[in-house]
Design a protein around this motif. Structure first.
Motif, PDB file in Angstrom:
ATOM      1  N   PHE A 785      88.882 -22.775  12.322  1.00 59.85           N
ATOM      2  CA  PHE A 785      89.090 -21.873  13.454  1.00 59.85           C
ATOM      3  C   PHE A 785      89.025 -22.622  14.788  1.00 59.85           C
ATOM      4  CE2 PHE A 785      87.780 -18.625  10.287  1.00 59.85           C
ATOM      5  CZ  PHE A 785      88.904 -17.808  10.393  1.00 59.85           C
ATOM      6  N   ARG A 786      88.316 -23.746  14.822  1.00 64.42           N
ATOM      7  CA  ARG A 786      88.348 -24.576  16.034  1.00 64.42           C
ATOM      8  C   ARG A 786      89.742 -25.160  16.245  1.00 64.42           C
ATOM      9  NH1 ARG A 786      83.876 -28.895  15.202  1.00 64.42           N
ATOM     10  NH2 ARG A 786      84.812 -29.713  17.128  1.00 64.42           N
ATOM     11  N   VAL A 787      90.368 -25.601  15.150  1.00 66.08           N
ATOM     12  CA  VAL A 787      91.734 -26.114  15.262  1.00 66.08           C
ATOM     13  C   VAL A 787      92.694 -25.008  15.696  1.00 66.08           C
ATOM     14  CG1 VAL A 787      93.648 -27.132  13.968  1.00 66.08           C
ATOM     15  CG2 VAL A 787      91.311 -27.946  13.585  1.00 66.08           C
ATOM     16  N   VAL A 788      92.530 -23.827  15.096  1.00 67.64           N
ATOM     17  CA  VAL A 788      93.385 -22.691  15.476  1.00 67.64           C
ATOM     18  C   VAL A 788      93.189 -22.326  16.934  1.00 67.64           C
ATOM     19  CG1 VAL A 788      93.814 -20.236  15.042  1.00 67.64           C
ATOM     20  CG2 VAL A 788      93.484 -21.809  13.116  1.00 67.64           C
ATOM     21  N   ARG A 789      91.944 -22.396  17.399  1.00 64.30           N
ATOM     22  CA  ARG A 789      91.656 -22.064  18.796  1.00 64.30           C
ATOM     23  C   ARG A 789      92.323 -23.067  19.742  1.00 64.30           C
ATOM     24  NH1 ARG A 789      87.236 -23.499  22.145  1.00 64.30           N
ATOM     25  NH2 ARG A 789      86.851 -21.992  23.810  1.00 64.30           N
ATOM     26  N   CYS A 790      92.322 -24.349  19.367  1.00 62.56           N
ATOM     27  CA  CYS A 790      92.985 -25.345  20.209  1.00 62.56           C
ATOM     28  C   CYS A 790      94.498 -25.150  20.227  1.00 62.56           C
ATOM     29  CB  CYS A 790      92.649 -26.754  19.714  1.00 62.56           C
ATOM     30  SG  CYS A 790      90.917 -27.210  19.914  1.00 62.56           S
ATOM     31  N   LEU A 791      95.059 -24.733  19.082  1.00 61.04           N
ATOM     32  CA  LEU A 791      96.504 -24.530  19.010  1.00 61.04           C
ATOM     33  C   LEU A 791      96.933 -23.179  19.553  1.00 61.04           C
ATOM     34  CD1 LEU A 791      97.261 -26.050  15.488  1.00 61.04           C
ATOM     35  CD2 LEU A 791      97.546 -27.127  17.728  1.00 61.04           C
ATOM     36  N   SER A 792      95.986 -22.331  19.887  1.00 64.53           N
ATOM     37  CA  SER A 792      96.350 -21.007  20.396  1.00 64.53           C
ATOM     38  C   SER A 792      97.080 -21.109  21.735  1.00 64.53           C
ATOM     39  CB  SER A 792      95.097 -20.133  20.543  1.00 64.53           C
ATOM     40  OG  SER A 792      94.197 -20.714  21.478  1.00 64.53           O
ATOM     41  N   ARG A 793      96.763 -22.140  22.528  1.00 70.02           N
ATOM     42  CA  ARG A 793      97.471 -22.325  23.798  1.00 70.02           C
ATOM     43  C   ARG A 793      98.949 -22.627  23.550  1.00 70.02           C
ATOM     44  NH1 ARG A 793      93.976 -20.309  27.576  1.00 70.02           N
ATOM     45  NH2 ARG A 793      91.872 -21.127  27.231  1.00 70.02           N
ATOM     46  N   VAL A 794      99.197 -23.450  22.538  1.00 65.18           N
ATOM     47  CA  VAL A 794     100.586 -23.753  22.189  1.00 65.18           C
ATOM     48  C   VAL A 794     101.284 -22.504  21.670  1.00 65.18           C
ATOM     49  CG1 VAL A 794     102.064 -25.222  20.761  1.00 65.18           C
ATOM     50  CG2 VAL A 794      99.912 -26.121  21.676  1.00 65.18           C
ATOM     51  N   ALA A 795     100.569 -21.716  20.883  1.00 64.05           N
ATOM     52  CA  ALA A 795     101.159 -20.472  20.379  1.00 64.05           C
ATOM     53  C   ALA A 795     101.453 -19.497  21.518  1.00 64.05           C
ATOM     54  CB  ALA A 795     100.221 -19.834  19.357  1.00 64.05           C
ATOM     55  N   SER A 796     100.566 -19.438  22.509  1.00 62.98           N
ATOM     56  CA  SER A 796     100.818 -18.558  23.664  1.00 62.98           C
ATOM     57  C   SER A 796     102.043 -19.017  24.438  1.00 62.98           C
ATOM     58  CB  SER A 796      99.588 -18.552  24.575  1.00 62.98           C
ATOM     59  OG  SER A 796      98.449 -18.078  23.891  1.00 62.98           O
ATOM     60  N   LEU A 797     102.205 -20.325  24.593  1.00 61.63           N
ATOM     61  CA  LEU A 797     103.390 -20.843  25.275  1.00 61.63           C
ATOM     62  C   LEU A 797     104.657 -20.520  24.489  1.00 61.63           C
ATOM     63  CD1 LEU A 797     104.656 -22.527  27.550  1.00 61.63           C
ATOM     64  CD2 LEU A 797     104.188 -24.586  26.175  1.00 61.63           C
ATOM     65  N   ALA A 798     104.576 -20.635  23.156  1.00 64.59           N
ATOM     66  CA  ALA A 798     105.742 -20.313  22.334  1.00 64.59           C
ATOM     67  C   ALA A 798     106.102 -18.828  22.450  1.00 64.59           C
ATOM     68  CB  ALA A 798     105.466 -20.685  20.882  1.00 64.59           C
ATOM     69  N   ARG A 799     105.105 -17.967  22.482  1.00 64.17           N
ATOM     70  CA  ARG A 799     105.383 -16.526  22.641  1.00 64.17           C
ATOM     71  C   ARG A 799     105.991 -16.237  24.013  1.00 64.17           C
ATOM     72  NH1 ARG A 799     100.331 -16.006  19.921  1.00 64.17           N
ATOM     73  NH2 ARG A 799      99.275 -15.799  21.934  1.00 64.17           N
ATOM     74  N   TRP A 800     105.496 -16.923  25.042  1.00 66.35           N
ATOM     75  CA  TRP A 800     106.051 -16.712  26.379  1.00 66.35           C
ATOM     76  C   TRP A 800     107.511 -17.154  26.441  1.00 66.35           C
ATOM     77  CZ3 TRP A 800     107.414 -20.358  30.319  1.00 66.35           C
ATOM     78  CH2 TRP A 800     107.671 -19.773  31.572  1.00 66.35           C
ATOM     79  N   LEU A 801     107.829 -18.314  25.814  1.00 67.67           N
ATOM     80  CA  LEU A 801     109.223 -18.762  25.781  1.00 67.67           C
ATOM     81  C   LEU A 801     110.096 -17.810  24.980  1.00 67.67           C
ATOM     82  CD1 LEU A 801     108.740 -22.620  25.281  1.00 67.67           C
ATOM     83  CD2 LEU A 801     109.401 -21.422  27.380  1.00 67.67           C
ATOM     84  N   ASP A 802     109.537 -17.244  23.929  1.00 67.41           N
ATOM     85  CA  ASP A 802     110.330 -16.301  23.130  1.00 67.41           C
ATOM     86  C   ASP A 802     110.612 -15.028  23.919  1.00 67.41           C
ATOM     87  OD1 ASP A 802     111.407 -15.642  20.343  1.00 67.41           O
ATOM     88  OD2 ASP A 802     110.054 -13.941  20.694  1.00 67.41           O
ATOM     89  N   GLU A 803     109.635 -14.579  24.732  1.00 67.78           N
ATOM     90  CA  GLU A 803     109.871 -13.411  25.577  1.00 67.78           C
ATOM     91  C   GLU A 803     110.959 -13.694  26.610  1.00 67.78           C
ATOM     92  OE1 GLU A 803     106.163 -12.419  27.295  1.00 67.78           O
ATOM     93  OE2 GLU A 803     105.301 -11.558  25.451  1.00 67.78           O
ATOM     94  N   ILE A 804     110.968 -14.907  27.151  1.00 64.40           N
ATOM     95  CA  ILE A 804     112.032 -15.269  28.094  1.00 64.40           C
ATOM     96  C   ILE A 804     113.375 -15.349  27.372  1.00 64.40           C
ATOM     97  CG2 ILE A 804     112.861 -17.107  29.602  1.00 64.40           C
ATOM     98  CD1 ILE A 804     109.953 -17.729  30.247  1.00 64.40           C
ATOM     99  N   ARG A 805     113.320 -15.911  26.168  1.00 63.73           N
ATOM    100  CA  ARG A 805     114.567 -16.099  25.404  1.00 63.73           C
ATOM    101  C   ARG A 805     115.174 -14.770  24.975  1.00 63.73           C
ATOM    102  NH1 ARG A 805     114.981 -16.870  19.762  1.00 63.73           N
ATOM    103  NH2 ARG A 805     116.910 -17.934  19.111  1.00 63.73           N
ATOM    104  N   THR A 806     114.341 -13.805  24.675  1.00 65.35           N
ATOM    105  CA  THR A 806     114.827 -12.487  24.232  1.00 65.35           C
ATOM    106  C   THR A 806     114.958 -11.494  25.384  1.00 65.35           C
ATOM    107  OG1 THR A 806     112.538 -11.852  23.717  1.00 65.35           O
ATOM    108  CG2 THR A 806     113.862 -12.783  21.920  1.00 65.35           C
ATOM    109  N   TRP A 807     114.762 -11.924  26.616  1.00 67.33           N
ATOM    110  CA  TRP A 807     114.921 -11.081  27.797  1.00 67.33           C
ATOM    111  C   TRP A 807     114.011  -9.844  27.734  1.00 67.33           C
ATOM    112  CZ3 TRP A 807     118.792 -11.629  31.833  1.00 67.33           C
ATOM    113  CH2 TRP A 807     119.500 -12.840  31.746  1.00 67.33           C
TER     114      TRP A 807
END
Length: 986
Positions: A785-807
């Motif tokens: 869960f520590r690894v998942v917590r560190c990668l959560s920032r990357v996952a948040s960035l990916a979700r933000w890019l997907d929201e931009i990509r899908t308008w």
């Protein structure tokens, strides 16, 4: 130490320097060294146009005060000679503490990296020096006038190589700051035949200067000369932190601390010295004194000698009477079985009239008091009986407190007293097995059938290592590394054994005390041949060729890397001065839960605290039978690196009753999270984890202060390597490091467990976290869960890019289009903008940072959601003692988890193999398509500007969903069809 009325000379050999910074504009430098010690200055010759100069010059200094030599600083500055340029330029410096100086004959050549004078200095390279001292006997006339010479100012003619301070030294920093306006040089200080540094040092009494202050004042004077060019003759001032004087960095005795981080605890001190009897016939009788305060009745030692000289400390809050009675009793024997004590008299003290004493007041002198008989009959009185007593009110800061009988810790029980322990000094012992010769093998008829194989087995104490197998006559050239602790084991035993039957071919014992010591990789250790003995009938069994040395350039860890408290090298020659002080006030605990039963009924807790930082362990006194104990003890440590951790544990004392100590809780404080010269006083939760789950045992109140007088030294520590140089030049493997660390843990545990009183094995293992290598389902989940917590920032960035990509938010997507155009048209502004945003975000977050220090996080440790069976598995012994059914369940669960990890690793390998297959032509059609793609891509990027490509790719990625297909793209489909090696795995 030198003989009485003797003299001591310090010899500094400036040997050579390597890889100096060019300073003359022609790629070379003409270097010379200036050495300062105890107000004396010497200068070497100039080596013209040489970046690797060799001087080999001996410089002598007179040690004025032998006792304070360890607190003096030796400073060596390198300059480029002004004859080759307009002015002298700075090449680097080193500073050596007087505690590093050794006697003549024990010196060795040590290379020190050159340090900067300021942040503007351009310095590189290293200098090799030898430093040692020589003691000489004083002449008779000098011995008579030795005391007078300390008080008078004697004018001494400097030797040939002694020189006054050059004026160009004041201009060194000016050259490093070309934009600074030139100012006239300050007038020289008015001193008679004294150098400016001597005047500055002698202007303040020696009693007000500690070694740290002397070093810091020298640094401060240089910084002021560089920035403000202030006068060099002004007197030294004490560094004041929070209205308190900064103590010596070499200190460590908590009895001298001002106890400013803890509360003053009032104690009633009673010192019973001796008794004087009028009747001479009672001189051979057994006597003891008894102290009575309400319900407190304490006796001194019963002995024939009337001199007790014992001190008793009573907690003032626990007193239930306002009168102290001191009586003297004589022990009489009626018969062999019955003994009876009779009183010789009593003296009473009104506690309201007892004086108060606060250190540094001198101790209260004991006085004689006449004993008044308690008998009603006048004929029974014995006039002339006196007792010598001193009574006063003091605090725990009193110097007699540590050795006194203490009412709150059970009196004089050794296991309940406050103690300071030191871990043994650890070395790496490296044994390089090269080859054997002239072995006396008894093979018989087997020599025609097989070629015998041998291996070498070496043993140091309980440590045993073996080399690989090799044919007779072959060379091993294999290193075996041991952990050796001072005082060393007497012998290193080396055996050559036959691999077929394990029989010894020959043996040799090497004295550990005779092994050479190495402090860096530049010191070459010579190999040696040893004759082996083969047994009673074989006085000579062959020879073995080995190279053995004690490695002093490494740091030998005895704790996990993420909680280390010391990173210094073992060798004394590589020691650096401390950068600060760590003051820890152990105030008390509250709401502790009962740990054991008392008298078979109610529960009780006898709590004490253990703290470790570096090699120093401290243990507070044990407060008996209290759930809210107050220790109010303060300790100090020298700090050599800010990125270290202080560990504090709380335990219930069962050792004074013959039982093991019980864990109550543990906290850790990382020094890098503390602001300097700031007091942190917080309460930390104590949580202990057992097979029954996590349980909160109470709270502990701690006050911490990290003092650092030199901000520049603290900042330089962040840029220096964490571990010594040998860890990077000749590193040890990860598995080997882990093995040696656990070996060091066992050595430290065994050594401290043999102390008196012993520090329990269970205490040391809990502080050092010796079980972190054992499998734990809870720790595995927590790390996941520590690894998942560190990668959560990357996952948040990916979700933000997907929201931009899908308008999802059209306005934001339109703004991103504009941002993309700006990035393509002005690419030189991308990185400045990114770092500016990072700067602003960090500055805004600084105001929200929490001042309360972090403690053990139960949520991060995953102790709330763990099952009891998993905890029982974590605390199971090794090897296990559980039933076969439980072992089978746990084994199946472990297989399931390992299967998931196996699948994950296989999927990662598949992606890499697919990419590799494009270049290996495993699928000829796919590789052919990729070849054509590379050809057209090269033509495309040759004709189309890269900015246009990036802009088009960005617009294509964030295109409107109306122009987007739900099916996977062509590149993804092509990549998924590439072959892997999964079909070839069995």
């Amino acid at each position: 130490m030198a003989a009485e009325n003797g003299t001591r000379k310090l010899i500094v050999e400036i040997c050579n320097a390597n890889n100096l910074m060019p300073k003359d504009g022609q790629g070379t430098a003409s270097a010379y060294a200036i050495v300062d010690f105890d107000g004396q200055r010497r200068r070497t010759k100039t080596k013209l146009r040489d970046l690797n100069p060799v001087w080999d010059e001996k410089l002598e200094f007179l040690v004025h005060d032998i006792e304070s030599m360890a607190s003096e600083m030796l400073e060596i500055n390198l300059y480029n000679d002004k004859k080759t340029v307009k002015r002298s330029t700075f090449l680097g410096k080193i500073k050596l503490s007087g505690s590093l100086f050794v006697a003549s004959g024990a010196e060795s050549l040590v290379y020190y990296p050159l340090e900067k004078r300021s942040v503007f200095s351009q310095v590189k390279g290293e200098i090799g020096v030898k430093v040692y001292y020589v003691d000489e006997e004083a002449a008779p006339e000098q011995a008579e006038t030795a005391a007078d010479q300390k008080e008078e100012t004697v004018e001494v003619k400097p030797p040939e190589n002694e020189m006054p301070k050059p004026e160009e030294e004041k201009k060194v920093v000016e050259e490093e700051k070309p934009n600074e306006e030139e100012k006239p040089d300050p007038p020289p200080p008015e001193t008679s035949n004294q150098q400016p540094q001597e005047a500055a040092t002698d202007s303040t009494p020696e009693t007000n200067q500690t070694p740290a202050e002397m070093e810091n004042q020298l640094v401060a004077n240089k910084e002021e000369a560089a920035e403000d060019k202030a006068e060099t003759g002004k007197s030294t001032e004490l560094v004041v932190i929070n209205n308190m004087e900064l103590r010596s960095l070499s200190g460590g005795d908590h009895n001298r601390i001002g106890y400013d981080l803890v509360d003053r605890m009032p104690f009633l001190y009673v010192r019973v010295v001796k008794a004087k009897l009028a009747n001479k016939e009672l001189a051979a009788c057994l006597l003891h004194a008894k102290l009575t305060i309400g319900t407190h009745n304490i006796k001194t030692k019963t002995q024939i000698d009337k001199d007790w000289d014992q001190v008793f400390a009573f907690d003032k809050e626990g007193l239930n009477s306002s009168t102290l009675e001191v009586s003297v009793w004589i022990q009489e024997e009626k018969n062999e079985e019955q003994k009876e004590a009779s009183s010789l008299g009593t003296v009473s003290f009104d506690l309201q009239e007892v004086p108060k004493r606060v250190p540094p007041d001198s101790p209260l002198a004991p006085q004689w008091y006449s004993l008044e008989s308690e008998s009603e009959s006048e004929s029974d009185t014995s006039p002339g009986n006196d007792v010598m007593v001193a009574v006063w009110f003091g605090t725990q800061a009193d110097e007699v407190f540590q050795e006194a009988w203490q009412s709150d810790s059970g009196g004089l029980i050794p296991e309940t007293r406050a103690k300071v322990y030191l871990s043994p000094k650890l070395w790496y012992l490296r044994l390089t097995v090269i080859q054997t010769q002239d072995l006396q093998l008894d093979l018989g008829s087997e020599a025609k059938v097989r070629s015998p194989e041998l291996y070498v087995k070496a043993q140091l104490g309980a440590q045993l290592f073996k080399t690989r197998r090799a044919q007779v006559g072959s060379a091993w050239n294999e290193d075996l590394v041991f952990v050796a602790a001072e005082p060393f084991e007497p012998f290193l035993v080396v055996n050559v054994e036959d691999a077929s039957n394990g029989q010894s071919v020959g043996e040799v014992k090497i004295h550990v005390s005779s092994i050479d010591r190495r402090i860096d990789d530049k010191t070459k250790v010579k190999s040696r041949w040893f004759n082996m003995i083969g047994g009673e009938n074989k006085p000579y069994a062959g020879r073995i060729h080995v190279r053995v040395c004690l490695e002093g350039g490494y740091h030998v860890p005895d704790e996990a890397a993420h909680v280390t408290s010391d990173v210094r090298a073992t060798a004394k020659q590589l020691a650096k001065p401390p950068i600060g002080l760590l003051d820890v006030g152990i105030r008390g605990a509250s709401n502790l839960l009962p740990v054991k039963t008392k008298d078979g009924a109610c529960g009780t807790t006898d709590a004490y605290v253990v703290a470790k930082y570096g090699p120093k362990w401290i243990r507070t006194r044990t407060i008996l039978d209290r759930f809210n104990p107050r220790w109010n003890e303060q300790y100090t440590w020298d700090v050599y690196d800010p990125c270290t951790v202080l560990t504090i544990g709380v335990f219930d004392n069962g050792r004074y009753k013959g039982e093991k100590d019980v864990r109550i809780g543990k906290i850790r404080i990382r020094l890098s999270t503390l602001d300097t010269n700031t007091v942190y006083q917080n309460s930390y939760s104590l949580t202990v984890l057992s097979s029954n789950g996590a349980k909160k045992m109470g709270e502990i109140e701690i006050a911490v202060r990290f003092c650092c007088s030199s901000w520049l030294s603290l900042m330089q520590a962040y840029g220096s390597p964490l571990l010594p140089r040998m860890h990077h030049i000749s590193p040890l493997g990860p598995i080997q490091q882990d093995t040696l660390r656990h070996t060091a843990m066992r050595i430290v545990t065994n050594r401290l467990a043999r102390s008196e009183p012993a520090l329990g094995q269970e205490v040391i293992q809990f502080i050092l976290d010796s079980d972190t290598h054992v499998w734990s389902m809870r720790r595995s989940k927590a790390n996941w869960f520590r690894v998942v917590r560190c990668l959560s920032r990357v996952a948040s960035l990916a979700r933000w890019l997907d929201e931009i990509r899908t308008w999802t938010h059209p306005s934001i997507t339109i703004l991103v289009h504009g941002l993309l155009v700006a990035m393509v048209l002005c690419p030189h502004l991308v990185l400045p903008t990114v770092f500016l945003y990072a700067f602003l975000i960090l500055v805004l977050r600084f105001r929200y940072c929490r001042q309360i220090q972090h403690n053990t996080d139960s949520r991060l440790s995953y102790v709330d959601a763990v099952s009891l069976d998993e905890l029982d598995e974590e605390f199971d012994e090794f090897p296990t003692t559980k039933s076969p059914d439980i072992i089978q369940i746990r084994y199946d669960r472990l297989r399931t988890i390992a299967g998931r990890a196996q699948t994950l690793l296989g999927d990662i390998a598949v992606q890499g193999e697919r990419l590799e297959s494009l270049f290996s032509w495993r699928d000829p059609r796919a590789s052919g398509i990729f070849v054509l793609f590379c050809l057209f891509a090269s033509l495309f990027f040759y004709l189309v500007p890269f900015k246009v490509f990036v802009l088009g790719l960005g617009f294509y990625y964030i295109r409107h969903p109306r122009f987007r297909d739900d099916m996977p793209s062509l590149p993804i489909n092509f990549f998924r069809r590439l072959p892997s090696l999964s079909d070839q795995v069995m």
